[in-house]
Write an enzyme that holds these catalytic residues in place. Structure first.
Site, short mmCIF file in Angstrom:
data_model
loop_
_atom_site.label_atom_id
_atom_site.label_comp_id
_atom_site.label_asym_id
_atom_site.label_seq_id
_atom_site.Cartn_x
_atom_site.Cartn_y
_atom_site.Cartn_z
N LYS A 261 0.84 -1.20 0.00
CA LYS A 261 0.00 0.00 0.00
C LYS A 261 0.88 1.26 0.00
O LYS A 261 1.95 1.30 0.63
CB LYS A 261 -0.92 0.01 1.22
CG LYS A 261 -1.99 -1.08 1.22
CD LYS A 261 -3.02 -0.83 0.13
CE LYS A 261 -4.15 -1.84 0.20
NZ LYS A 261 -5.07 -1.58 1.32
N ASP A 391 -3.38 -7.72 17.57
CA ASP A 391 -4.16 -7.07 16.53
C ASP A 391 -5.32 -7.99 16.11
O ASP A 391 -5.10 -9.13 15.70
CB ASP A 391 -3.26 -6.78 15.33
CG ASP A 391 -3.92 -5.90 14.29
OD1 ASP A 391 -4.25 -4.76 14.60
OD2 ASP A 391 -4.10 -6.38 13.15
N GLU A 420 -6.91 -6.03 20.97
CA GLU A 420 -7.39 -4.93 20.15
C GLU A 420 -8.59 -5.47 19.36
O GLU A 420 -8.48 -5.86 18.21
CB GLU A 420 -6.29 -4.44 19.20
CG GLU A 420 -6.65 -3.18 18.43
CD GLU A 420 -7.03 -3.45 16.97
OE1 GLU A 420 -7.43 -2.49 16.29
OE2 GLU A 420 -6.92 -4.61 16.51
#
Length: 668
Positions: A261, A391, A420
């Site tokens: 990205k 995560d 999270e």
């Protein structure tokens, strides 16, 4: 007629029911940290009119039993309670024992009958016999038994009047001795309930997040150079000086080249875009490797050592994501999901797409994948990591996490796991029950008085027996409209609430600078650090919230009341934009009480009257006290009803110390 197939635990001679806290019917432990107090409650009763009592029995990790008397808090409902705490970490348990109280029964009946002249000699003799049983059946020293033997003599001394003889049997000395070492009949115990006691950091701490590659990154001749562990370590001094306890690192591994990205989550990366650190893995290695731009394992060891010198624990992001060129993709294709066309499925959370990430598939080779991830976690623990921020754990099987956390706990019981998981409450609660010590929360999106009160009350209620919330005003993924458009006072207020409502809170680097510009159409920072380097030029910053955050952390460290969750109590105000709450804790025979008054619309002045529930502050309804604002240093004389004004011309939040002396003020 018994219910077909039912396996029942017989009711005790003295029924003990509704024991709390109990997590998942006792299948999983309730949690606390060393020294943290909480109430064990139960309903205990019996047939007829004879006296009953209750005891909570704590069993420590070495098998020692600790008996604590319970207090009947509601006679009409037969409700009993005891405040308990543990003095060491480990696997504890507790049970509630209900028992018939022969002395209590005699005491009640004797006072009535002797006073009325009914069965006087019989009642006095029965009292002597009860006390003889207490001496014979309950171990006690000669000195402890003396109060009872003296009472036996007094009860049988016919030279004295009946009232005098009765007085010997119901004296304070006798009642005190039997309260400490009671005579118990028909002892009936509840099941043994597990209780896990952990270290303080599992409940309390201030976190600071940064991207190591940004700390010391430089931009020269149109090209970025990454920061390193050595340059990131230089930032640790300032983080520690602000009073933070944990330095949290986003992933530090090699980043994939395939489908990388670009800036602001663009699908098209330039050769100079570093990519998202959450797209883990390349030809340079995977989850067990370090991005070469950051340094070597020796450099990482130096970083963690420097953190320890400064009193900081290192938390590492455990993101079980793989870039398309992660070594596992070719070495273990069975660990991924293959689509009908033969391609490997990338991550999606419609409408979001993560073309640079392949999620793991835990179904094809669960044992092989488990063994590899266990190895990875052990590796980082061996290099000084004591906390894992996981995560998106809710996108992986819960059984995997339960097994992994439990196995690591047997080897390293002090390791802490933060989930999270911004997802549905049942998943968040279950993650906590199976082993995660802490959890991200919805605080980020709770802004109104009713929203905050309702949510914080839920978190500090029964759920606090197993789930510990962590409050973050922003993250590297989240920038709410409130902070996008709020001024400096809004950023102060949200940090102050996060730091005082719950014991664990955190900020993402840049909060000090109020980085409030969002990417159009998204609730995240523009030029998001996930996709690029960001040199904040800390040495050039003058207009910063660092002094305010430092003060918040100083207050938190100085006031033990802010280290707990279950002691949160809300008060009242006439203005729906003014939030009032307190926390109290008794330490060294002194009460530490913090009262917080916050303007939830801090860009506008608010005048109102607040109404305090004085007993929650350890005061009588008509008492007055000196309110010391720990932010400004101001003092006021306050009572049950107080006029306050909060607005742009002052601070957005009063953090008030309530005390009749200055013992805590000296350290705040």
């Amino acid at each position: 007629m018994p219910w077909p197939g039912a396996a029942r635990r017989p009711i005790g001679r003295i029924p003990v029911v509704d024991v709390a806290p109990v997590v998942d019917g006792g299948n999983r432990p309730a949690k606390s940290v060393v020294g943290e107090e909480f109430a064990v409650t139960a309903t205990v009763f019996r047939e007829g009119h004879e006296a009953v009592s209750a005891t909570v029995v704590l069993t420590d990790p070495l098998g020692g039993a600790h008996h604590l008397p319970m207090t009947r808090v509601n006679a009409g409902l037969d409700a009993w309670s005891a405040t308990v705490s543990a003095d060491r970490t480990g696997a504890w348990s507790y049970r509630v024992e209900g028992w018939s109280d022969p002395y209590g029964t005699w005491n009640h009946d004797a006072v009535i009958k002797v006073g009325a002249g009914v069965d006087v000699e019989l009642m006095l003799e029965e009292g002597a016999q009860v006390l003889e049983r207490a001496v014979a059946e309950v171990p006690r020293s000669k000195e402890q038994a003396a109060a009872l033997t003296d009472a036996i003599t007094g009860l049988r001394d016919t030279r004295d009047e009946p009232e005098v003889r009765l007085g010997a049997g119901v004296s304070a000395a006798v009642r005190g001795e039997l309260a400490a070492r009671p005579l118990r009949d028909h002892v009936s115990a509840s099941p043994e309930h597990p209780w896990l006691v952990e270290r303080d950091r599992a409940l309390y701490g201030a976190w600071y997040e940064f991207f190591p590659r940004s700390e010391g990154a430089t931009f020269t001749d149109g090209t970025w150079s990454s920061g390193t562990f050595a340059t990131a370590a230089q930032r640790l001094t300032a983080v520690a000086a602000m009073g933070f306890d944990v330095i949290y690192l986003t992933p530090i591994h090699p980043i994939g080249e395939v489908n990388r990205k670009g800036r602001n989550n663009s699908l098209h990366a330039t050769p100079y875009d570093p990519g998202s650190p959450y797209a883990i893995g390349s030809a340079q290695g995977g989850h067990d490797a370090i991005h070469p731009d950051l340094g070597t394992f020796a450099d990482f060891d130096d970083f963690t050592a420097r953190a320890r010198e400064l009193g900081l624990e290192v938390a590492l992001d455990l993101a079980l994501n793989c870039a398309p060129d992660h070594p596992w993709v070719t070495e273990h294709p069975e660990w991924f999901t293959t689509r009908a066309d033969g391609s490997i499925a990338y991550a999606e959370n419609p409408p979001k797409k993560y073309q640079d990430i392949y999620p793991l598939n835990f179904d094809n080779d669960p044992e092989g994948l488990y063994a590899e991830l266990l190895r990875v976690v052990r590796l980082w623990i061996g290099h000084g990591v004591t906390i894992f921020r996981v995560d998106n754990p809710h996108t992986k099987p819960l059984g995997f996490w339960e097994r992994l956390i439990a196995e690591i706990a047997t080897e390293h019981p002090g390791i802490i796991w933060l989930a999270e998981a911004f997802t549905r409450p049942p998943m968040m609660h279950t993650l906590a029950k199976i082993g995660f010590q802490q959890s991200y929360t919805y605080y980020t999106w709770r802004h109104t008085k009713s929203e905050i009160q309702e949510y914080a009350t839920e978190l500090a209620g029964p759920a606090a027996a197993y789930m510990r919330p962590s409050f973050w005003p922003t993250t590297h993924d989240i920038l709410t409209p409130f902070l996008q458009h709020g001024g400096p006072a809004a950023w102060k207020m949200r940090a102050a609430l996060a730091a005082t409502l719950v014991p664990t809170y955190g900020i993402y680097a840049g909060y000090e600078l109020r980085e409030h510009v969002a990417r159009p159409g998204a609730e995240e920072q523009i030029d998001n650090e996930k996709y690029e380097y960001k040199n904040r030029h800390w040495d050039e910053q003058n207009d910063t919230l660092a002094p305010y955050l430092t003060r918040l952390n100083e207050i938190r460290r100085a006031h033990p009341a802010l280290h707990w969750l279950r002691n949160l109590r809300f008060h009242y105000s006439d203005d729906d934009n003014i939030l009032v709450f307190s926390k109290s804790r008794r330490v060294y025979d002194r009460d530490d009480t913090i009262l917080v008054v916050a303007n939830l619309a801090p860009d506008h002045s608010r005048d109102t009257v607040i109404h305090l529930t004085m007993p929650e502050l350890g005061l009588g309804w008509h008492d007055t006290f000196t309110a010391h604002d720990l932010i400004t240093g101001e003092h006021w004389n306050w009572s049950e009803h107080n006029f306050i004004r909060l607005g742009p011309e002052s601070e957005p939040v009063h953090i008030v110390h309530v005390s009749s002396d200055n013992r805590w003020d000296q350290h705040a």
